[in-house]
Motif scaffolding. Structure first.
Motif, PDB file in Angstrom:
ATOM      1  N   HIS A  50      10.298  -1.140   4.808  1.00 34.61           N
ATOM      2  CA  HIS A  50       9.017  -0.719   5.378  1.00 34.61           C
ATOM      3  C   HIS A  50       8.913  -1.279   6.788  1.00 34.61           C
ATOM      4  N   ASP A  87      -0.682  -7.115   0.366  1.00 36.96           N
ATOM      5  CA  ASP A  87      -0.615  -6.091   1.411  1.00 36.96           C
ATOM      6  C   ASP A  87       0.382  -6.497   2.494  1.00 36.96           C
ATOM      7  N   GLN A 135       4.020  -6.300   1.410  1.00 38.88           N
ATOM      8  CA  GLN A 135       4.506  -4.937   1.261  1.00 38.88           C
ATOM      9  C   GLN A 135       4.466  -4.154   2.564  1.00 38.88           C
ATOM     10  N   LYS A 169       1.829  -3.445   4.443  1.00 36.23           N
ATOM     11  CA  LYS A 169       0.620  -2.659   4.658  1.00 36.23           C
ATOM     12  C   LYS A 169      -0.260  -3.339   5.715  1.00 36.23           C
ATOM     13  N   GLU A 170      -1.020  -2.533   6.426  1.00 38.89           N
ATOM     14  CA  GLU A 170      -1.897  -3.036   7.481  1.00 38.89           C
ATOM     15  C   GLU A 170      -3.246  -3.443   6.873  1.00 38.89           C
ATOM     16  N   PRO A 171      -3.600  -4.757   6.901  1.00 40.20           N
ATOM     17  CA  PRO A 171      -4.824  -5.213   6.222  1.00 40.20           C
ATOM     18  C   PRO A 171      -6.064  -5.271   7.097  1.00 40.20           C
ATOM     19  N   LYS A 195      -9.235  -3.354   5.921  1.00 40.75           N
ATOM     20  CA  LYS A 195      -9.831  -3.933   4.718  1.00 40.75           C
ATOM     21  C   LYS A 195     -10.637  -5.197   5.068  1.00 40.75           C
TER      22      LYS A 195
END
Length: 287
Positions: free
Chosen positions: A68, A137, A140, A142-144, A147
């Motif tokens: 990723h 997040d 993995q 992912k853009e936090p 959130k």
């Protein structure tokens, strides 16, 4: 004369390539160390990467292979190792991502602990009103940020927000300070940080009665940065603005998602399109 010059040149070239101190020893080219973290569990990856990074000399590099986009890793390098690294994307997905991370400076000394900073304030002892855990997040890829900011917008006066992350989110301190939040940080394991935020009151730098300092214009160019880096950089600059100061941002597009964050933090904005792909954004505190 021409033959003599040619002979001299050949001698010099021979010394450069095969003499006791050839040029390639004086200017060594360090080959990147390949590190493929795809077989590892997400929880193990950052630890493995930083173990390899800490062993690198200045000039050395890691060629990281991941499944990723390693954007959270980039943020962690920015927060914890500014000035030490150079980041270059090589392959950009969709199944294989490669970046080269080169050490351009020695490790920076740890910032000294501030006396009394380990004393938990009373407001951080009570149960938080909101909790946001972005550790998985980040692991993995992912853009936090969205959130986190959504939870911030739900936090009322005197409300306490607990953030869990795998590294200290230093850029977030300024962003939330601009909204009137104070913070207290606690570190558990290597990849477990708890940051308590409390909405304490008037943001620092907000207009107040009395003599104001001379207005200043701060400039920021976020062209070439990938989202959400432009938004993070802009929001982190807001606490520096005085009552009459202006932040002038050069952007590659109109940052519509930024506007609601500016409104909530008490700032107004003006946007001007100079040409295709070039915008000028002016931000100031509301009066």
């Amino acid at each position: 004369m021409i033959l003599y010059d040619t002979f001299q040149i050949r001698q010099r070239l021979q010394l450069w390539f095969s003499g006791p101190n050839p040029f390639w020893r004086r200017f060594p080219m360090s080959q990147p160390i390949l590190l493929d973290v795809r077989p590892l569990q997400p929880v193990e990856r950052h630890q493995k990467i930083f173990e390899a990074w800490n062993a690198l000399p200045v000039g050395g590099a890691l060629r990281l292979v991941n499944d990723h986009e390693p954007k959270p890793l980039y943020y962690q390098f920015q927060a914890e190792r500014p000035g030490e690294f150079e980041w270059r994307s090589i392959t950009c997905g969709p199944e294989r991502w490669e970046v080269e991370i080169r050490r351009i400076g020695p490790p920076r000394p740890r910032e000294p602990e501030i006396a009394g900073s380990d004393v938990r304030p009373d407001w951080a002892k009570r149960a938080p009103d909101l909790e946001v855990d972005v550790r998985e997040d980040l692991r993995q890829g992912k853009e936090p940020f969205g959130k986190i900011m959504q939870a911030v917008s739900q936090c009322g006066p005197e409300g306490v927000l607990l953030l869990r992350a795998i590294f200290e989110p230093k850029p977030l301190y300024n962003i939330l300070r601009a909204r009137g939040f104070e913070s207290w940080t606690e570190r558990g394991a290597e990849d477990d940080w708890k940051v308590y935020f409390r909405k304490a009151g008037t943001p620092p730098g907000a207009p107040s009665p009395g003599i104001s300092p001379a207005p200043q214009t701060h400039t920021l160019d976020v062209r070439g940065l990938e989202p959400p880096e432009p938004m993070v950089m802009i929001l982190s600059k807001l606490p520096e603005l005085g009552p009459e100061d202006v932040l002038e941002v050069t952007h590659f597009r109109e940052p519509v998602p930024l506007y609601s964050h500016l409104e909530e933090a008490g700032f107004s904005h003006e946007i001007m399109k100079l040409e295709e792909g070039l915008y000028r954004l002016r931000i100031r505190r509301k009066k």
